[in-house]
Motif scaffolding. Structure first.
Motif, PDB file in Angstrom:
ATOM      1  N   VAL A 186     -17.228  -1.699 -24.735  1.00 52.73           N
ATOM      2  CA  VAL A 186     -17.592  -1.474 -23.334  1.00 52.73           C
ATOM      3  C   VAL A 186     -16.662  -0.425 -22.754  1.00 52.73           C
ATOM      4  CG1 VAL A 186     -18.506  -3.784 -22.983  1.00 52.73           C
ATOM      5  CG2 VAL A 186     -16.079  -3.372 -22.640  1.00 52.73           C
ATOM      6  N   PRO A 187     -17.106   0.287 -21.717  1.00 53.00           N
ATOM      7  CA  PRO A 187     -16.232   1.296 -21.109  1.00 53.00           C
ATOM      8  C   PRO A 187     -15.054   0.657 -20.401  1.00 53.00           C
ATOM      9  CG  PRO A 187     -18.238   1.024 -19.826  1.00 53.00           C
ATOM     10  CD  PRO A 187     -18.434   0.241 -21.089  1.00 53.00           C
ATOM     11  N   CYS A 188     -14.024   1.442 -20.192  1.00 48.34           N
ATOM     12  CA  CYS A 188     -12.847   0.944 -19.489  1.00 48.34           C
ATOM     13  C   CYS A 188     -13.209   0.612 -18.045  1.00 48.34           C
ATOM     14  CB  CYS A 188     -11.725   1.978 -19.530  1.00 48.34           C
ATOM     15  SG  CYS A 188     -11.006   2.208 -21.171  1.00 48.34           S
ATOM     16  N   PRO A 189     -12.534  -0.368 -17.455  1.00 44.37           N
ATOM     17  CA  PRO A 189     -12.895  -0.803 -16.104  1.00 44.37           C
ATOM     18  C   PRO A 189     -12.476   0.190 -15.039  1.00 44.37           C
ATOM     19  CG  PRO A 189     -10.955  -1.969 -16.878  1.00 44.37           C
ATOM     20  CD  PRO A 189     -11.454  -1.178 -18.042  1.00 44.37           C
ATOM     21  N   GLY A 190     -13.065   0.019 -13.851  1.00 43.90           N
ATOM     22  CA  GLY A 190     -12.713   0.843 -12.708  1.00 43.90           C
ATOM     23  C   GLY A 190     -11.651   0.165 -11.865  1.00 43.90           C
ATOM     24  N   LEU A 191     -11.139   0.899 -10.892  1.00 49.14           N
ATOM     25  CA  LEU A 191     -10.054   0.413 -10.042  1.00 49.14           C
ATOM     26  C   LEU A 191     -10.642  -0.254  -8.807  1.00 49.14           C
ATOM     27  CD1 LEU A 191      -7.000   0.291  -9.422  1.00 49.14           C
ATOM     28  CD2 LEU A 191      -7.274   2.454  -8.212  1.00 49.14           C
ATOM     29  N   ALA A 192     -10.312  -1.544  -8.614  1.00 48.71           N
ATOM     30  CA  ALA A 192     -10.763  -2.282  -7.431  1.00 48.71           C
ATOM     31  C   ALA A 192      -9.660  -2.390  -6.391  1.00 48.71           C
ATOM     32  CB  ALA A 192     -11.239  -3.672  -7.819  1.00 48.71           C
ATOM     33  N   CYS A 193      -8.437  -2.663  -6.822  1.00 50.05           N
ATOM     34  CA  CYS A 193      -7.303  -2.786  -5.912  1.00 50.05           C
ATOM     35  C   CYS A 193      -6.048  -2.277  -6.606  1.00 50.05           C
ATOM     36  CB  CYS A 193      -7.075  -4.238  -5.478  1.00 50.05           C
ATOM     37  SG  CYS A 193      -8.418  -4.945  -4.494  1.00 50.05           S
ATOM     38  N   GLU A 194      -5.164  -1.668  -5.827  1.00 51.09           N
ATOM     39  CA  GLU A 194      -3.872  -1.223  -6.353  1.00 51.09           C
ATOM     40  C   GLU A 194      -2.780  -1.595  -5.362  1.00 51.09           C
ATOM     41  OE1 GLU A 194      -1.396   2.769  -7.798  1.00 51.09           O
ATOM     42  OE2 GLU A 194      -3.425   2.954  -6.989  1.00 51.09           O
ATOM     43  N   LEU A 195      -1.734  -2.216  -5.877  1.00 52.69           N
ATOM     44  CA  LEU A 195      -0.565  -2.567  -5.079  1.00 52.69           C
ATOM     45  C   LEU A 195       0.631  -1.834  -5.658  1.00 52.69           C
ATOM     46  CD1 LEU A 195       0.443  -6.062  -3.780  1.00 52.69           C
ATOM     47  CD2 LEU A 195       2.124  -4.665  -4.945  1.00 52.69           C
ATOM     48  N   GLN A 196       1.299  -1.042  -4.841  1.00 52.35           N
ATOM     49  CA  GLN A 196       2.475  -0.292  -5.275  1.00 52.35           C
ATOM     50  C   GLN A 196       3.716  -0.834  -4.575  1.00 52.35           C
ATOM     51  OE1 GLN A 196       2.203   3.943  -4.833  1.00 52.35           O
ATOM     52  NE2 GLN A 196       0.342   4.128  -6.046  1.00 52.35           N
ATOM     53  N   VAL A 197       4.720  -1.162  -5.359  1.00 49.75           N
ATOM     54  CA  VAL A 197       6.053  -1.450  -4.836  1.00 49.75           C
ATOM     55  C   VAL A 197       6.880  -0.209  -5.129  1.00 49.75           C
ATOM     56  CG1 VAL A 197       8.042  -2.985  -4.960  1.00 49.75           C
ATOM     57  CG2 VAL A 197       5.736  -3.903  -5.292  1.00 49.75           C
ATOM     58  N   ARG A 198       7.409   0.462  -4.091  1.00 53.34           N
ATOM     59  CA  ARG A 198       7.874   1.827  -4.281  1.00 53.34           C
ATOM     60  C   ARG A 198       9.039   2.181  -3.353  1.00 53.34           C
ATOM     61  NH1 ARG A 198       4.232   5.435  -4.530  1.00 53.34           N
ATOM     62  NH2 ARG A 198       5.388   7.070  -3.455  1.00 53.34           N
ATOM     63  N   SER A 199       9.614   3.340  -3.626  1.00 49.33           N
ATOM     64  CA  SER A 199      10.598   4.024  -2.784  1.00 49.33           C
ATOM     65  C   SER A 199      11.728   3.119  -2.298  1.00 49.33           C
ATOM     66  CB  SER A 199       9.899   4.660  -1.575  1.00 49.33           C
ATOM     67  OG  SER A 199       8.989   5.638  -1.988  1.00 49.33           O
ATOM     68  N   PRO A 200      12.592   2.665  -3.210  1.00 54.18           N
ATOM     69  CA  PRO A 200      13.752   1.886  -2.750  1.00 54.18           C
ATOM     70  C   PRO A 200      14.721   2.765  -1.959  1.00 54.18           C
ATOM     71  CG  PRO A 200      13.945   2.401  -5.088  1.00 54.18           C
ATOM     72  CD  PRO A 200      12.582   2.858  -4.676  1.00 54.18           C
ATOM     73  N   ILE A 201      15.223   2.242  -0.861  1.00 51.94           N
ATOM     74  CA  ILE A 201      16.168   2.960  -0.001  1.00 51.94           C
ATOM     75  C   ILE A 201      17.395   2.080   0.199  1.00 51.94           C
ATOM     76  CG2 ILE A 201      16.571   4.004   2.255  1.00 51.94           C
ATOM     77  CD1 ILE A 201      14.588   5.541   0.642  1.00 51.94           C
ATOM     78  N   PRO A 202      18.603   2.540  -0.237  1.00 52.05           N
ATOM     79  CA  PRO A 202      19.806   1.723  -0.037  1.00 52.05           C
ATOM     80  C   PRO A 202      20.254   1.757   1.417  1.00 52.05           C
ATOM     81  CG  PRO A 202      20.395   3.800  -1.040  1.00 52.05           C
ATOM     82  CD  PRO A 202      18.897   3.784  -0.955  1.00 52.05           C
ATOM     83  N   GLU A 203      20.872   0.685   1.830  1.00 52.21           N
ATOM     84  CA  GLU A 203      21.409   0.599   3.186  1.00 52.21           C
ATOM     85  C   GLU A 203      22.926   0.625   3.113  1.00 52.21           C
ATOM     86  OE1 GLU A 203      21.491  -3.163   5.698  1.00 52.21           O
ATOM     87  OE2 GLU A 203      19.813  -2.084   6.604  1.00 52.21           O
TER      88      GLU A 203
END
Length: 840
Positions: free
Chosen positions: A793-810
């Motif tokens: 079967v073909p590869c699936p499509g994208l339904a939802c994407e969650l990105q955890v990104r861009s850490p910024i130090p304090e």
């Protein structure tokens, strides 16, 4: 004789009895044959006579299952599942239809999932959708009842399309020339038959006692109230695998509270009077029943992708960690709105008023629910729970799909790891948040930021070049490049030294210019004084020469000669003093030129280092103890701070005695602020060679993605979350209707230095996405899901994407407002720059 006569009579009676048996058997066999021929004839005649009515019943059933209402959440809703169809005129694929049974089954399964994971928002969303579907079911039911009524009773004939088409079909398909259609009536109802079920397979995990009364042959019984956790019950209607005829005995007229799925067509015919006798002919009533049908759900394989483009915080190792994350920070949902093309699209308020500001855990629940909602009734609750609680394997030590994350060299040793900077020292002014919520129109900063977030992968390419590069390791701690930990004192001393060196260079230049200008003025005055003295001395010399030429010896003249000689002597002394002073000021001017050059060198070099901080310190920052206190940048550049600017006293003293000039002095031609590092050197108690050869690295944080596949949700085998090194969906843009959630500073890691992480979600499953039959968007990498073999079967499509990104130090103890200047161009650069909009 009597005995023989008796035998003879007995023999005759036996023969007659046998003959009688043969006659009876022949008559019975003939009767059976006659009945069979009559039955076949009658059946043939009946089939031939009733086929238009049967076809009309099937036509009504097909029209009935094509009657739909439209839901913003599910698309077209009808009695049963129907695939997308291609228009014969335009060639466009029309959206498929999802059946009521599939919707109710899916919502009930989602309610069971919400009950198991104890997430109230998912159950709330299920209840809302159930209320909407019940309302739409009522509208669908009304629409069907109107469609089968004769148009005589209503002014708008368009809503009575089923009755009109059935009547037209029966009128154009005569049973015989001797019968004329008088009228037809269509009745809606339900079917009660062992051969017709709900078509919804029993969910895994149902209790046996429950199934004994509510299921049959692996399917739920129709018209049985099935409990739904936390809300009202649901019931399924009876449908077949396809529209087909049923016996009228299996048809039950439905009341208005039950959605009909069967149709009964009654046609009345009158025989034509061919003899013109005027005798009234009796009417003939013909009846046929049919049930709607369509089991196969219109599903498209899809994935829920959890993406960590800058590495994964250690506290996030499962979907459950996201669903139950405790955070005081909240984010906002927005929806892609605008025209049909991407040029006119922007983000705006969500049409669903329930989606606005919410915490991360609720936003994750919304996206997960939307994904599961479009998967239909084939969800395996046990598999979903397994995927939710499954702990993802460490991407630094496990073989992942598509690549080996911890590959070894040919010698068997781990390769040298140079961690890519996934963060930097920057001040978060809220620019990304403002851009994504206010500047997503055409050409806006927010649109560019979203495009970068969904297109780029790997290290944070949005890091400002002037920011001190840092990286967060696998433990969630912030580190300087090429070493453990973040020494805030070292960072502060370096930044202060760099800033003060830049200021010292600029101040030294300013002081040198002022002093050089004053020296010019002084030299001008000295030149005038020298000229006047020389003129007077020449005049005295000429007078003395005249007196000596006259040969006079008078006492008065002798006294004049003495005075003239004394005056000449004094003038010569003044000239020597002026010349000495001129020489001194020429030396001062030369030293000012050196200070100007050194000041320019210190200011421009420090500016260049700050401007290219990401590159200059990408491989480390160390404190140098000898030969001079300073800093090792990377592993080859030695920075010697010159925090005190040059002074006039320093120039004056050097002008008086060159032996006082040191190599580190601003007036030295050997003055250097940056130079190549070489032995001997003491760096944090070690030699330079030991520092260069040392690989003191915390385990770097690796980017990866965790993918939940719809096949794993519905498969019978044990499901697994797939781990990939990079995202296969970097080519998928936002389209109108997609939802976007952004939460700045939603997560924190780090014990000594707090690190903030942002979360970005795009939800492509909030609205029905199988419009035009295309399903969810696919990756340009068509074979990304195939591992060494050709998948069927073909590869699936994208339904939802969650990105955890861009850490910024304090780093609250660091000064954030210092800037460095370029003395040549007048440019300014901030040592701790603001987080740019594209660094979401």
């Amino acid at each position: 004789m009597r005995y023989k006569a008796g035998l003879f009579m007995k023999k005759i009676s036996t023969q007659w009895f046998t003959l009688l048996e043969l006659i009876v058997l022949s008559l019975l066999f003939g009767a059976i044959i006659s009945l069979y021929i009559l039955g076949v004839n009658q059946f043939t005649v009946r089939s031939a006579n009733d086929s238009p009515v049967d076809e009309a019943a099937l036509l009504a059933a097909r029209e009935l299952q094509g009657t739909v209402v439209v839901s913003p959440s599910f698309g077209k809703i009808g009695l049963c599942n129907l695939p997308a169809t291609r228009s014969s005129n335009s060639g466009v694929l029309n959206q498929g239809v999802i059946g009521l049974n599939s919707i109710y089954a899916n919502l009930r399964l989602n309610a069971l999932i919400a009950e198991h994971i104890k997430h109230p928002l998912i159950l709330k969303l299920v209840c809302q959708d159930l209320d909407d579907v019940h309302r739409l079911e009522g509208a669908l039911r009304l629409k069907m009842y109107q469609a089968v009524q004769p148009s005589l009773y209503y002014s708008d004939a368009a809503i009575h399309v089923i009755h009109a088409r059935v009547n037209e079909y029966l009128s154009s398909h005569k049973i015989s020339d001797r019968e004329v259609l008088v009228g037809c009536r269509i009745t809606l109802g339900k079917v009660i038959s062992q051969d017709v079920s709900s078509g919804i397979p029993v969910a895994a995990g149902e209790e046996k006692a429950f199934l004994d009364s509510n299921a049959m042959s692996g399917f739920y019984k129709p018209y049985i109230q099935l409990p739904v956790p936390g809300t009202q019950s649901v019931q399924f209607i009876a449908i077949a695998d396809k529209a087909k005829l049923i016996s009228p005995r299996e048809f039950v007229r439905a009341d208005t509270s039950v959605t009909p799925s069967a149709v009964l067509v009654e046609a009345e015919y009158k025989k034509a009077d061919l003899s013109h006798s005027g005798k009234a002919e009796p009417t003939v009533r013909r009846v046929s029943c049919a049930v709607v049908g369509g089991f196969a759900p219109c599903e498209h394989r899809s994935v829920f992708m959890i993406s960590f483009p800058h590495g994964a915080p250690p506290k996030l190792r499962s979907m459950a960690d996201l669903l139950f994350n405790k955070s005081d920070k909240s984010g906002f949902w927005q929806q892609a709105i605008g025209g049909e093309t991407l040029s006119y699209m922007s983000l705006g308020p969500v049409a669903n008023q329930q989606l606005g500001e919410m915490q991360l855990s609720d936003a994750v629940a919304v996206a997960l629910y939307h994904w599961l909602r479009q998967l239909g009734p084939a969800i395996n609750v046990t598999n979903v729970l397994s995927l939710v609680y499954q702990v993802w394997s460490s991407p630094g030590a496990e073989q992942v799909h598509g690549a080996q994350l911890n590959a070894k060299s040919a010698a068997g040793n781990p390769p040298e790891q140079t961690p890519l900077a996934n963060t930097c020292l920057a001040k978060d002014t809220g620019a990304p948040e403002y851009a994504i919520f206010n500047q997503t129109g055409f050409g806006g900063l927010g649109r560019a930021a979203l495009g970068s977030a969904f297109a780029l992968w790997g290290s944070n390419q949005a890091l400002p070049p002037s920011a001190l590069p840092l990286y967060v390791n696998a433990a969630g701690e912030c580190n300087l490049p090429s070493r453990y930990g973040l020494d805030e004192r070292l960072v502060k001393d370096f930044l202060v030294s760099l800033h003060r060196t830049n200021l010292a260079g600029i101040e030294s230049q300013a002081m040198a210019r002022i002093m050089s200008n004053r020296a010019d003025l002084t030299l001008q005055q000295l030149s005038k004084d020298s000229l006047l003295s020389r003129e007077e001395l020449r005049s005295l010399s000429q007078r003395l020469d005249r007196i000596k030429g006259q040969g006079k010896t008078l006492k008065a003249i002798s006294n004049e000669v003495v005075l003239l000689n004394n005056r000449a002597k004094m003038l010569n002394q003044q000239l020597r003093a002026v010349e000495a002073k001129q020489h001194l000021y020429f030396r001062k001017k030369a030293l000012c030129s050196i200070v100007l050059a050194n000041g320019e060198k210190a200011a421009s070099k420090s500016f260049a280092v700050c401007f290219n901080m990401k590159q200059m310190i990408g491989t480390g920052l160390y404190r140098v103890e000898a030969p001079e206190p300073g800093f090792l940048l990377g592993k080859g550049l030695y920075f010697v701070p010159r925090i005190n600017p040059a002074t006039e006293d320093e120039i004056n003293e050097a002008a008086l005695d060159e032996r006082l000039i040191e190599a580190s002095s601003w007036v030295s031609r050997e003055f250097l602020v940056f130079k190549e590092a070489h032995e001997p050197m003491v760096v944090e108690g070690l030699s330079l060679s030991e520092i260069v050869s040392r690989h003191e690295l915390a385990m770097p944080m690796r980017p990866f993605v965790a993918i939940l596949d719809s096949q794993a949700v519905m498969a019978s085998k044990t499901p697994a979350v797939k781990i990939f090194e990079r995202s296969p969906f970097t080519n998928v843009p936002l389209t109108v209707g997609n939802l976007v959630y952004y939460a700045r500073n939603a997560l924190t890691t780090g014990r000594k230095t707090k690190v903030w992480w942002s979360v970005l979600i795009r939800d492509l499953a909030a609205l029905p996405q199988d419009y035009n039959g295309e399903g969810f968007p696919l990756s340009y990498e068509r074979d990304w899901c195939r591992q060494g073999y050709l998948a069927p079967v073909p590869c699936p499509g994208l339904a939802c994407e969650l990105q955890v990104r861009s850490p910024i130090p304090e780093l609250p103890h660091l000064e954030m407002g210092a800037t460095l200047s370029n003395p040549n161009t007048g440019e300014h650069v901030s040592q701790v720059p603001p987080v740019p909009p594209n660094m979401l």
